[in-house]
Scaffold this active site. Sequence first.
Site, short mmCIF file in Angstrom:
data_model
loop_
_atom_site.label_atom_id
_atom_site.label_comp_id
_atom_site.label_asym_id
_atom_site.label_seq_id
_atom_site.Cartn_x
_atom_site.Cartn_y
_atom_site.Cartn_z
N ASP A 169 -12.39 7.81 6.71
CA ASP A 169 -12.29 8.38 8.05
C ASP A 169 -13.20 9.59 8.15
OD1 ASP A 169 -10.37 6.66 9.21
OD2 ASP A 169 -8.79 7.61 8.03
N GLU B 193 0.86 -1.20 0.00
CA GLU B 193 0.00 0.00 0.00
C GLU B 193 0.89 1.24 0.00
OE1 GLU B 193 -3.51 0.05 2.51
OE2 GLU B 193 -3.00 2.07 3.18
N GLN C 48 -7.13 -4.20 8.80
CA GLN C 48 -6.42 -3.14 9.53
C GLN C 48 -5.12 -3.74 10.08
OE1 GLN C 48 -5.52 -0.23 10.12
NE2 GLN C 48 -7.36 0.66 11.03
N ALA D 6 -9.82 10.97 2.86
CA ALA D 6 -11.23 10.80 3.18
C ALA D 6 -12.12 11.85 2.53
CB ALA D 6 -11.41 10.84 4.70
N ALA E 200 -19.74 1.58 4.27
CA ALA E 200 -19.06 0.99 3.11
C ALA E 200 -19.96 0.01 2.35
CB ALA E 200 -17.77 0.30 3.56
N HIS F 275 -13.57 -2.67 14.93
CA HIS F 275 -13.53 -1.25 14.56
C HIS F 275 -13.84 -0.41 15.79
CE1 HIS F 275 -14.96 2.53 12.64
NE2 HIS F 275 -13.98 2.24 11.80
N HIS G 49 -8.08 3.09 -3.63
CA HIS G 49 -8.99 3.19 -2.49
C HIS G 49 -10.09 4.19 -2.87
CE1 HIS G 49 -5.86 1.79 0.72
NE2 HIS G 49 -5.66 1.21 -0.44
N ARG H 229 -15.80 3.35 3.81
CA ARG H 229 -16.58 4.51 4.25
C ARG H 229 -15.68 5.73 4.27
NH1 ARG H 229 -17.95 5.33 10.39
NH2 ARG H 229 -15.79 6.01 10.28
P1 FAD Z 1 -17.68 0.64 7.47
O1 FAD Z 1 -17.66 -0.72 6.90
O2 FAD Z 1 -18.82 1.52 7.08
O3 FAD Z 1 -17.62 0.47 9.06
C1 FAD Z 1 -17.47 1.60 9.93
C2 FAD Z 1 -18.19 1.33 11.25
O4 FAD Z 1 -19.61 1.30 11.04
C3 FAD Z 1 -17.85 -0.01 11.89
O5 FAD Z 1 -17.89 0.15 13.27
C4 FAD Z 1 -18.96 -0.94 11.42
O6 FAD Z 1 -19.21 -1.99 12.34
C5 FAD Z 1 -20.15 0.01 11.35
N1 FAD Z 1 -21.07 -0.29 10.24
C6 FAD Z 1 -20.75 -0.78 9.02
N2 FAD Z 1 -21.84 -0.88 8.26
C7 FAD Z 1 -22.88 -0.43 9.00
C8 FAD Z 1 -24.27 -0.27 8.74
N3 FAD Z 1 -24.79 -0.59 7.56
N4 FAD Z 1 -25.05 0.24 9.73
C9 FAD Z 1 -24.51 0.59 10.94
N5 FAD Z 1 -23.20 0.44 11.24
C10 FAD Z 1 -22.40 -0.06 10.27
N6 FAD Z 1 -9.60 5.77 4.99
C11 FAD Z 1 -9.54 6.74 4.05
O7 FAD Z 1 -10.14 7.79 4.22
N7 FAD Z 1 -8.80 6.58 2.91
C12 FAD Z 1 -8.12 5.44 2.65
O8 FAD Z 1 -7.47 5.32 1.60
C13 FAD Z 1 -8.19 4.38 3.61
N8 FAD Z 1 -7.59 3.19 3.40
C14 FAD Z 1 -7.78 2.14 4.29
C15 FAD Z 1 -7.25 0.88 3.98
C16 FAD Z 1 -7.46 -0.19 4.85
C17 FAD Z 1 -6.90 -1.56 4.47
C18 FAD Z 1 -8.18 0.00 6.06
C19 FAD Z 1 -8.38 -1.15 7.02
C20 FAD Z 1 -8.69 1.25 6.37
C21 FAD Z 1 -8.51 2.33 5.48
N9 FAD Z 1 -9.06 3.59 5.74
C22 FAD Z 1 -8.96 4.60 4.80
C23 FAD Z 1 -9.70 3.86 7.02
C24 FAD Z 1 -11.22 3.59 6.99
O9 FAD Z 1 -11.85 4.52 6.15
C25 FAD Z 1 -11.70 3.73 8.44
O10 FAD Z 1 -11.24 2.66 9.20
C26 FAD Z 1 -13.19 3.97 8.63
O11 FAD Z 1 -13.38 4.37 9.98
C27 FAD Z 1 -14.07 2.75 8.39
O12 FAD Z 1 -14.11 2.40 7.07
P2 FAD Z 1 -14.91 1.07 6.61
O13 FAD Z 1 -14.89 1.07 5.14
O14 FAD Z 1 -14.41 -0.12 7.31
O15 FAD Z 1 -16.36 1.46 7.15
#
Ligand code: FAD
Length: 298
Positions: A109, A16, A175, A50, A123, A148, A77, A107
């Site tokens: 940050d 990455e 993560q 983000a 997401a 998370h 991403h 989703r």
């Molecule tokens: P989600 O899957 O939406 O989850 C977020 C939270 O909401 C979790 O607690 C989950 O349990 C909860 N949730 C999920 N779906 C629902 C639903 N339908 N209803 C209610 N609650 C729900 N961030 C960036 O901005 N740019 C990047 O390039 C980036 N790269 C990353 C790469 C990796 C490999 C990882 C692991 C993270 C990266 N992040 C990045 C960080 C990421 O955006 C954050 O961790 C963010 O807080 C959560 O993203 P997610 O896609 O997992 O969200």
Amino acid sequence: MSLTALFKTKTVFSLEVFPPKKSSPTDAILPTLKRLQSINPDFISVTLGAGGTEHCDGTVEIANIIQNKLNIPAISHVPGLYQTKSEVLALLDRLDSINVKNILALRGDKIPGKEPAGDFNHANELVQFVHEQRPDFSIASACYPNCHTEAPDFVDDITHLKEKVDAGADHLISQLFFDNQAFYDFKEKTEIAGIHVPIEAGIMPCTNKNQIERITQISGVPIPKKFAAIMDRYQNSEEAMLDAGIAFAVDQIIDLVSQGVDGIHLYTMNKSKIAKRIWDETKSVFAAADLAKQTANQ
Ligand code: FAD
């Protein structure tokens, strides 16, 4: 070969990178990418700030270099929280035009004080949208071996993870974590939940105490005693911290590959020399594991 098919044949090793700051020219990252090319990774993913659209240019440019100049599959991403549906479609078109059809749907940050665009609050909504609109794209999603930070508990987090997979995510990238047992326990939970897509383990080589403290604070990832001792003892010696941090990551990777992990995703932090050292110290293990997998598949 599609990325999904690749997991069936080998233990994937991916990297990455993040795009250079807007104030730096894109070319600034070229020497780093060239060194990473020598590792011959299965793919390189490129982060996207983000905020969404305002950061797209750097990500698309770097993905273009990786895909078309270095001939390594690129994953862009795509954080959805601050992007509208039409902005996401425009980004997918840009990626398609450079032959990048792999995304990591996130989703994103949360940015304090910034109002979400409202189209993708989680997401899974983005995964579903991309899956419906662009079925030719391969979609990865994020997962969290230490849960998370916003999730009330693991059951809730894994339930939502399953929603992402059911919506069309065909591979997961974890993560970072420092305790492999947390990953194994998490993997067991996903299997019980009926999640059967490949899961790559996210490994971050830790060679700088301040950086790690900042990252673990944001991500909520616990630092095990063994690693805390390394940071405390060697924080004042750049060389020792580097050697010990690399050795720790190598140890984690060898254990994970031995236990049959689907893939390792290395958070390079754009430090290509560290990534190269880690690869040089683990490549024989990947090769042996691949041979065993191929023999088993025959
Ligand atoms: P989600 O899957 O939406 O989850 C977020 C939270 O909401 C979790 O607690 C989950 O349990 C909860 N949730 C999920 N779906 C629902 C639903 N339908 N209803 C209610 N609650 C729900 N961030 C960036 O901005 N740019 C990047 O390039 C980036 N790269 C990353 C790469 C990796 C490999 C990882 C692991 C993270 C990266 N992040 C990045 C960080 C990421 O955006 C954050 O961790 C963010 O807080 C959560 O993203 P997610 O896609 O997992 O969200």
